[in-house]
Enzyme design. Structure first.
Site, mmCIF file in Angstrom:
data_model
loop_
_atom_site.group_PDB
_atom_site.id
_atom_site.type_symbol
_atom_site.label_atom_id
_atom_site.label_comp_id
_atom_site.label_asym_id
_atom_site.label_seq_id
_atom_site.Cartn_x
_atom_site.Cartn_y
_atom_site.Cartn_z
ATOM 1 N N GLY A 72 0.864 -0.969 -0.387
ATOM 2 C CA GLY A 72 -0.543 0.136 0.196
ATOM 3 C C GLY A 72 0.823 1.546 -0.078
ATOM 4 C CB CYS A 99 5.396 -3.919 1.058
ATOM 5 S SG CYS A 99 6.218 -2.547 0.213
ATOM 6 C CE1 TYR A 100 1.254 1.154 5.458
ATOM 7 C CE2 TYR A 100 -0.687 -0.283 4.798
ATOM 8 C CZ TYR A 100 0.012 0.887 5.946
ATOM 9 O OH TYR A 100 -1.286 1.368 6.956
ATOM 10 C CG HIS A 186 6.085 -5.544 -4.437
ATOM 11 N ND1 HIS A 186 4.320 -5.795 -3.974
ATOM 12 C CD2 HIS A 186 6.838 -4.661 -3.866
ATOM 13 C CE1 HIS A 186 4.325 -4.552 -3.040
ATOM 14 N NE2 HIS A 186 5.822 -3.718 -3.687
ATOM 15 C CD GLU A 188 3.095 -8.235 -5.491
ATOM 16 O OE1 GLU A 188 3.388 -9.221 -5.099
ATOM 17 O OE2 GLU A 188 2.888 -7.201 -5.057
ATOM 18 C CG ASP A 244 -15.901 -9.936 -21.800
ATOM 19 O OD1 ASP A 244 -14.934 -10.066 -21.848
ATOM 20 O OD2 ASP A 244 -15.730 -8.388 -21.378
ATOM 21 C CE LYS A 384 -11.670 -9.166 -22.679
ATOM 22 N NZ LYS A 384 -13.122 -7.863 -22.812
#
Ligand code: XMP
Length: 529
Positions: A72, A99-100, A186, A188, A244, A384
């Site tokens: 964050g 992290c945060y 991080h 990710e 979609d 998506k």
């Protein structure tokens, strides 16, 4: 870090069936929070992103196998900075702070976090001193991605400090007994090469998750849910030809078969052969009951004399709803309407209040909220790329699975500065078909967010075969983008551009000039109107 999306109390995605293990990600406003959830899903575990303030009870209700606290932008010491609800540590499930998220844990549990003079942003070298459970088997030295100013100086009592980095004395901590883990970097992002391994370790070894979430399990789960929601009721679905609505329709069809009727309103502003492709796929191949309405004449009449972009969009939007409602009424007793709402819409809804209307956008070609139907939203928990994977799982042709975004009002908003007449639409459609053909042949179709042509209402002088011509100008627009919020103009190879231009001028009599749009977004928008 900056906040890139608003997290609100908007209705969340449905809790998945208990057959699938889930890990909840609590969002403290980090730039990569959505990415954490996506990475967890890539590892075969369902993951939802919830606002940090939902409270421990809401997390408990979902019965997750683990909890991840995101990064964050705040300092844990700032006034109004998001706090850690201590109840979250009493849920009896493992917690990983990133992290945060790690700083919150360390501070709450009695470690030392302080603001540092120098932040640590970008690539950093991590040294593992004590692998513990989380970093076991990983190289002692590795690269990781950092983005923080506050720094952890000592682990909480009872915790082991696992690693340090260039500017972080304590870059990873764990207490196996407490089931609490923290990493300053991080995992990710792709710039942390062992990030996915660390997340996998947390999911498999710490949370003991079963990695069963997959496109096939989504199909199974959604089919069961749709059956439960709809029972023996009738359902209608507006097909647009986009991925979609196509995937949503196929899921519903798999669930309730001929209780579904799809309505495809062809407003006459589709690309070349696109309407036929939709009909061939749904009616002929999948045998989905389909009402295809050829409303081209009606839309052209409605647009006669309309040149202002907003007026054009509104006219098309209003006409679309009218046609759809007429057809829906004809279908009879339908109680349910399928909508292709995605998880990113769910997460981001509620953001952007007070923003200026740049274009009266994304509901053009959509349906109003006050239709008298209950909504069926089978994509509500999917990103998506997962929708595409589910589409492929359901056998949707590759052309539809990988279709670039196409605006609801179609080619009509690509005839700029003038009226969308049948003649102009024909010129634009032919030019667009050549562009698509060449882009596909060059293998660039998937790399580009969008590639299309624009036809401005101007003529220019040319010379062809010793004759003076006075013809149309075609604009090539091709952009790369992640989410259409920003976009860069695509650097198409010169040879390809030449091939496209010479084909357009050679094959379309009315065209004598081709130009390239080299505007990024901002300051331009992707579409011209
Ligand atoms: P702009 O032109 O604002 O477009 O940069 C951003 C993205 O949105 C698409 N777009 C639309 N999509 N209905 C839609 O469903 C619309 O009315 C509409 N207008 C623009 C555009 O193609 C781009 O991907």
């Amino acid at each position: 870090m900056t906040v890139h999306h608003a997290v609100t109390d908007a209705p969340r995605a449905p809790v998945p069936s208990t057959a699938t293990d889930e890990v909840v990600v609590l969002d403290y406003g980090g730039q990569y929070s959505q990415l954490i959830a996506r990475r967890v899903r890539e590892l075969g575990v369902f993951s939802e992103l919830l606002p940090h303030h939902v409270g421990a009870e809401e997390v408990r209700r979902r019965a997750p196998k683990g909890l991840i606290l995101s990064g964050g932008p705040a300092s844990v010491y700032a006034d109004g900075a998001p706090r850690l609800d201590p109840q979250l540590l009493e849920l009896g499930i493992p917690v990983l702070g990133i992290c945060y998220g790690m700083q919150l844990l360390v501070r709450e549990l009695g470690g030392r976090v302080e603001g540092a003079e120098v932040g640590e942003f970008g690539r950093s070298e991590l040294t593992v001193q004590e692998p513990g459970r989380l970093l076991a088997g990983l190289p002692r030295e590795q690269t990781c991605w950092m983005s923080h100013r506050d720094t952890v100086y000592s682990a909480p009592p009872g915790f082991t400090a696992l690693a340090s980095s260039t500017a972080s004395p304590v870059a990873a901590v764990e207490s196996v007994e407490r089931g609490v883990y923290g990493i300053q970097f991080h995992p990710e992002v792709v710039h942390t090469p062992y990030g996915q391994t660390i997340l996998q370790r947390f999911l498999e070894d710490v949370c003991v998750c079963e990695r069963t979430w997959s496109p096939a399990s989504v199909v199974e789960d959604q089919v069961a849910r749709i059956r439960e929601q709809v029972g023996s009721g009738h359902v209608i679905c507006g097909l647009s030809g986009g991925v979609d609505s196509s995937v949503a329709a196929l899921l519903v069809h798999r669930a309730v078969g001929d209780q579904l009727t799809c309505i495809f309103v062809d407003h006459g502003f589709m690309r070349k052969n696109e309407g036929e492709q939709v009909i061939a796929a749904f009616r002929d191949h999948f045998k989905v009951p389909l009402v295809a309405v050829d409303a081209g004449e009606r839309f052209l009449n409605r647009l006669a004399g309309v040149t202002d972009p907003e007026a054009k969009r509104k006219a098309i939007g209003a006409e679309f709803i009218r046609v759809f409602e007429e057809e829906a009424r004809r279908v009879g007793d339908a109680h349910y309407l399928v909508q292709g709402t995605l998880y990113s819409d769910v997460i981001e809804s509620g953001g952007g209040t007070g923003a200026a209307t740049i274009k009266s956008h994304h509901n053009v070609g959509g349906l109003p909220d006050d239709l008298q139907f209950d909504l069926v939203e089978p994509l509500r928990s999917l990103f998506k790329d997962e929708v595409r994977a589910v589409g492929a799982e359901l056998g949707l042709p590759e052309r539809l699975v990988w279709r670039q975004p196409f605006p609801g009002p179609g080619l009509a908003i690509r005839i700029v500065g003038g009226e969308a007449t049948r003649e102009r639409l024909n010129v634009l459609r032919e030019a667009d078909a050549i562009l698509q053909d060449e882009i596909r042949k060059a293998g660039l179709y998937r790399e580009l967010w969008q590639s299309f042509c624009v036809l401005p209402d101007i003529r220019t002088v040319g010379v062809q075969g010793d004759e003076r011509t006075y013809g149309h100008v075609v604009v090539i627009r091709a952009v790369t983008s992640d989410d259409a919020m920003t976009a860069d103009w695509a650097r198409l190879p010169y040879d390809l551009l030449e091939q496209i231009a010479s084909r357009m001028i050679g094959e379309i009599r009315e065209v004598n000039r081709v130009v390239l749009d080299i505007t990024s977004k901002p300051p331009g928008t992707i579409e011209w109107e």
